[in-house]
Structures are given as structure tokens and as C-alpha cells.
Design a protein around this motif. Structure first.
Motif, PDB file in Angstrom:
ATOM      1  N   THR A   1      15.873   5.436  19.678  1.00 13.43           N
ATOM      2  CA  THR A   1      14.888   6.492  19.886  1.00 13.43           C
ATOM      3  C   THR A   1      14.802   7.326  18.621  1.00 13.43           C
TER       4      THR A   1
ATOM      5  N   TYR B   1      22.556   6.374  30.232  1.00 12.06           N
ATOM      6  CA  TYR B   1      21.718   5.827  29.152  1.00 12.06           C
ATOM      7  C   TYR B   1      22.475   5.547  27.858  1.00 12.06           C
TER       8      TYR B   1
ATOM      9  N   TYR C   1      22.709  -0.161  30.146  1.00 16.55           N
ATOM     10  CA  TYR C   1      22.601   1.093  30.880  1.00 16.55           C
ATOM     11  C   TYR C   1      23.423   0.958  32.154  1.00 16.55           C
TER      12      TYR C   1
ATOM     13  N   VAL D   1       6.624   4.456  23.527  1.00 16.61           N
ATOM     14  CA  VAL D   1       7.024   3.956  24.833  1.00 16.61           C
ATOM     15  C   VAL D   1       6.892   5.053  25.883  1.00 16.61           C
ATOM     16  N   ASP D   2       6.317   4.690  27.018  1.00 18.29           N
ATOM     17  CA  ASP D   2       6.268   5.577  28.178  1.00 18.29           C
ATOM     18  C   ASP D   2       7.514   5.281  29.009  1.00 18.29           C
ATOM     19  N   VAL D   3       8.337   6.313  29.186  1.00 20.15           N
ATOM     20  CA  VAL D   3       9.599   6.141  29.901  1.00 20.15           C
ATOM     21  C   VAL D   3       9.520   6.900  31.230  1.00 20.15           C
ATOM     22  N   ASN D   4       9.770   6.189  32.308  1.00 16.49           N
ATOM     23  CA  ASN D   4       9.855   6.804  33.621  1.00 16.49           C
ATOM     24  C   ASN D   4      11.304   6.692  34.063  1.00 16.49           C
ATOM     25  N   GLU D   5      12.082   7.757  33.835  1.00 17.30           N
ATOM     26  CA  GLU D   5      13.512   7.706  34.129  1.00 17.30           C
ATOM     27  C   GLU D   5      13.791   7.615  35.621  1.00 17.30           C
TER      28      GLU D   5
ATOM     29  N   ARG E   1      13.264   4.137  36.297  1.00 24.34           N
ATOM     30  CA  ARG E   1      13.978   3.341  35.285  1.00 24.34           C
ATOM     31  C   ARG E   1      13.100   2.232  34.718  1.00 24.34           C
ATOM     32  N   LYS E   2      11.874   2.644  34.351  1.00 23.84           N
ATOM     33  CA  LYS E   2      10.921   1.702  33.767  1.00 23.84           C
ATOM     34  C   LYS E   2      10.480   2.192  32.402  1.00 23.84           C
ATOM     35  N   TRP E   3      10.331   1.258  31.482  1.00 24.68           N
ATOM     36  CA  TRP E   3       9.830   1.517  30.144  1.00 24.68           C
ATOM     37  C   TRP E   3       8.587   0.669  29.950  1.00 24.68           C
TER      38      TRP E   3
END
Length: 130
Positions: A2, A42, A82, A112-116, A119-121
């Protein structure tokens, strides 16, 4: 690894600005340190990356283009696993895994769109360093 963010809104202007900025940067050599692990989902198991001047300059330029909190505790790394794994299992994994190269070339940067929560990138856009 990152480099910047998080960003709440990524629009066409963001993509154009980042693309223009990255045209000034050649591929970067990332010096890799040791395998490491933490008790954090993470940063469960990763390869530590040297925070070189080239990496710092790239992050600063991105911050100048689209500000983010650059003073946050930045620990460059390449995530390998992870999850919430035991320290014993991670130490065992380190003892059995092959050595990694001492450096790698970073020749592409992705937004990158991160949806924690899920847990999707999702890679929105990638840019080559030339």
C-alpha cells in the motif's frame, strides 16, 4: 504494498491526475527485508520492505496530488497471508518457506477499492511505471 490512501472518492479527475503523476516515475526497485508476522488480521504474515527514499518520494508526490495522512505510521510490506493465525504456526511457516529475493521491481501501481467488511478488493485501474 500500500502506498497511499484511503480515499473516499475516486473519480475520473483522480485517475487522470495519478496517471500524469506516475508518468514521471520509472519502475522502482523494492529492497526486501525479512519475513515477519504480527497479531493483526491484515499484517498476519508478510515480507517487510525497506522504506527507501524512492518509495518515500513516490508517496510524497501522490500525497501532493491527492492528500492523505502521510504521517501515519507507514510500514511498507507485501502481505502474504491475512487472518488470525497463531504465532506458533507463523513461526513454523517461516522456518519452512524458501528465502525470497533480496529485491523486486515495482513496475505497476493499481488503484484498489477495498471493502474491509466483506474482505474484498477490486482493482479499479492500473498504471505502468515507465
Amino acid at each position: 504494498i500500500t502506498l497511499a490512501g484511503p480515499y473516499i472518492n475516486i473519480d475520473n479527475l483522480f485517475e487522470v491526475s495519478i496517471n500524469n503523476l506516475l508518468k514521471k516515475f520509472p519502475p522502482l526497485i523494492l529492497n526486501l527485508n525479512n519475513y515477519s508476522f504480527e497479531n493483526n488480521f491484515y499484517t498476519s504474515f508478510f515480507i517487510s520492505v525497506e522504506d527507501s527514499n524512492n518509495l518515500k518520494n513516490l508517496r510524497a508526490e501522490i500525497c501532493n496530488c491527492y492528500p492523505f495522512d502521510i504521517n501515519v505510521n507507514y510500514v511498507p510490506h507485501i502481505s502474504l497471508i491475512y487472518g488470525n493465525h497463531s504465532q506458533r504456526n507463523k513461526a513454523l511457516l517461516i522456518s519452512k518457506i524458501k528465502p525470497h529475493p533480496s529485491n523486486i521491481i515495482m513496475d505497476k501501481i493499481s488503484v484498489v477499492d477495498v471493502n474491509e467488511k466483506k474482505r474484498k478488493w477490486h482493482i479499479l485501474k492500473s498504471f505502468e511505471l515507465k
